[in-house]
Motif scaffolding. Structure first.
Motif, PDB file in Angstrom:
ATOM      1  N   MET A 146       0.841  -1.192   0.000  1.00 53.27           N
ATOM      2  CA  MET A 146       0.000   0.000   0.000  1.00 53.27           C
ATOM      3  C   MET A 146       0.876   1.241   0.000  1.00 53.27           C
ATOM      4  O   MET A 146       1.775   1.377   0.818  1.00 53.27           O
ATOM      5  CB  MET A 146      -0.883  -0.024   1.261  1.00 53.27           C
ATOM      6  N   LYS A 147       0.593   2.109  -0.938  1.00 52.49           N
ATOM      7  CA  LYS A 147       1.398   3.324  -1.048  1.00 52.49           C
ATOM      8  C   LYS A 147       1.034   4.310   0.045  1.00 52.49           C
ATOM      9  O   LYS A 147      -0.129   4.621   0.265  1.00 52.49           O
ATOM     10  CB  LYS A 147       1.183   3.965  -2.423  1.00 52.49           C
ATOM     11  N   VAL A 148       2.047   4.809   0.746  1.00 53.55           N
ATOM     12  CA  VAL A 148       1.840   5.779   1.816  1.00 53.55           C
ATOM     13  C   VAL A 148       1.973   7.186   1.255  1.00 53.55           C
ATOM     14  O   VAL A 148       2.916   7.493   0.534  1.00 53.55           O
ATOM     15  CB  VAL A 148       2.866   5.575   2.944  1.00 53.55           C
ATOM     16  N   GLN A 149       1.008   8.027   1.564  1.00 53.67           N
ATOM     17  CA  GLN A 149       1.054   9.400   1.067  1.00 53.67           C
ATOM     18  C   GLN A 149       2.196  10.149   1.731  1.00 53.67           C
ATOM     19  O   GLN A 149       2.358  10.100   2.935  1.00 53.67           O
ATOM     20  CB  GLN A 149      -0.272  10.103   1.359  1.00 53.67           C
ATOM     21  N   ARG A 181      -0.930 -11.851  -0.767  1.00 53.53           N
ATOM     22  CA  ARG A 181      -0.644 -10.566  -0.129  1.00 53.53           C
ATOM     23  C   ARG A 181       0.282 -10.687   1.081  1.00 53.53           C
ATOM     24  O   ARG A 181       0.742  -9.672   1.598  1.00 53.53           O
ATOM     25  CB  ARG A 181      -1.947  -9.902   0.323  1.00 53.53           C
ATOM     26  N   ILE A 182       0.572 -11.893   1.537  1.00 54.29           N
ATOM     27  CA  ILE A 182       1.306 -12.067   2.795  1.00 54.29           C
ATOM     28  C   ILE A 182       2.681 -11.400   2.778  1.00 54.29           C
ATOM     29  O   ILE A 182       3.098 -10.785   3.770  1.00 54.29           O
ATOM     30  CB  ILE A 182       1.446 -13.569   3.164  1.00 54.29           C
ATOM     31  N   ARG A 229       3.599  -8.497   5.457  1.00 53.90           N
ATOM     32  CA  ARG A 229       4.735  -8.607   6.378  1.00 53.90           C
ATOM     33  C   ARG A 229       5.660  -7.389   6.256  1.00 53.90           C
ATOM     34  O   ARG A 229       6.078  -6.813   7.264  1.00 53.90           O
ATOM     35  CB  ARG A 229       5.529  -9.884   6.082  1.00 53.90           C
ATOM     36  N   ARG A 230       5.978  -7.027   5.021  1.00 54.73           N
ATOM     37  CA  ARG A 230       6.863  -5.887   4.812  1.00 54.73           C
ATOM     38  C   ARG A 230       6.275  -4.623   5.416  1.00 54.73           C
ATOM     39  O   ARG A 230       6.956  -3.885   6.140  1.00 54.73           O
ATOM     40  CB  ARG A 230       7.099  -5.681   3.308  1.00 54.73           C
ATOM     41  N   MET A 257       6.022  -1.203  12.511  1.00 58.47           N
ATOM     42  CA  MET A 257       6.509  -1.451  13.868  1.00 58.47           C
ATOM     43  C   MET A 257       7.836  -0.763  14.136  1.00 58.47           C
ATOM     44  O   MET A 257       8.134  -0.345  15.268  1.00 58.47           O
ATOM     45  CB  MET A 257       6.638  -2.964  14.107  1.00 58.47           C
ATOM     46  N   GLU A 258       8.640  -0.628  13.081  1.00 60.03           N
ATOM     47  CA  GLU A 258       9.935   0.039  13.244  1.00 60.03           C
ATOM     48  C   GLU A 258       9.798   1.557  13.290  1.00 60.03           C
ATOM     49  O   GLU A 258      10.730   2.275  13.580  1.00 60.03           O
ATOM     50  CB  GLU A 258      10.862  -0.355  12.081  1.00 60.03           C
TER      51      GLU A 258
END
Length: 238
Positions: A1-4, A224-225, A229-230, A236-237
């Motif tokens: 998913m692209k983050v704006q 999609r897994i 995960r990525r 989380m980081e």
């Protein structure tokens, strides 16, 4: 998913200062893992023209002392137009810059700039954007205003999208694809054709399913897994 991207505007008539602010901000965003786009303007009129062309920004570093349209004049205009853009005043004139309270400036930074103060301003505005952003969702008989962080997950049910929050559930006619666009950059990941999940509510991520903190299990598509995960580990980081 692209983050704006997080859009940062730098408005300063001094080319050397403008370049320094932009370079320092770029280093900070890279260090803080903020996907940012930094755009510079030599004067307030150029910045306003970009807004009128449809561009929007998430924060503005604004020099107070500029010819023609100074920082105070530009800020007053933005507020008169109901622009709640976070403004960070930058100036060598401390007394003038401290008048930022008149236009609800979020910070004042003195020249020469200190990188730590610049970092704190960026982190504050970035966090504030993600925390306070509210979206409008059409529902039967009206519109519901909800902050993305309050949504646990979205599920397709028939022709509607079912929204689950901690205390309530409701439906909207918006498609899950459209909801994915609206929630982009807010920590949501499409784990299945029928599900969109908020990473902040994930307790356990497995190969074929996600366990949420409320005990609900959400399926994960084998197609999609890898992407899930990525995205989850990046989230989380920080």
């Amino acid at each position: 998913m692209k983050v704006q991207p997080f859009y940062i505007a730098v408005c300063d008539d001094d080319e050397k200062d403008r370049k320094e602010i932009a370079e320092m901000a770029e280093q900070i965003c890279e260090m803080e893992k903020i996907d940012a786009e930094i755009i510079c303007f030599a004067d307030g009129n150029l910045f306003l023209q970009e807004l009128k062309n449809g561009m929007s920004f998430d924060m503005l570093f604004l020099d107070v002392m500029m010819p023609e349209m100074d920082g105070m004049k530009l800020s007053r205009y933005l507020r008169s137009e109901k622009q709640d853009l976070p403004i960070v005043f930058i100036s060598s004139n401390r007394d003038m810059a401290l008048r930022g309270y008149e236009v609800s400036a979020v910070r004042y930074l003195a020249k020469p700039l200190e990188k730590e103060y610049l970092r704190e301003a960026i982190v504050f505005c970035y966090g504030d954007k993600n925390k306070k952003k509210e979206l409008l969702f059409p529902i039967t008989g009206g519109i519901r205003k909800v902050s993305p962080e309050e949504i646990i997950y979205v599920e397709i049910r028939g022709r509607k999208s079912h929204i689950t929050q901690e205390q309530e559930e409701w439906d909207t006619a918006l498609s899950i694809d459209r909801l994915g666009e609206m929630l982009s950059g807010s920590g949501f990941v499409r784990c299945h054709q029928s599900f969109l999940v908020n990473c902040r509510f994930i307790r356990t991520l497995r190969t074929a399913q996600i366990e949420l903190v409320n005990g609900v299990y959400i399926p994960v598509s084998k197609y999609r897994i890898k992407e899930v995960r990525r995205y989850f580990f990046e989230y989380m980081e920080g």
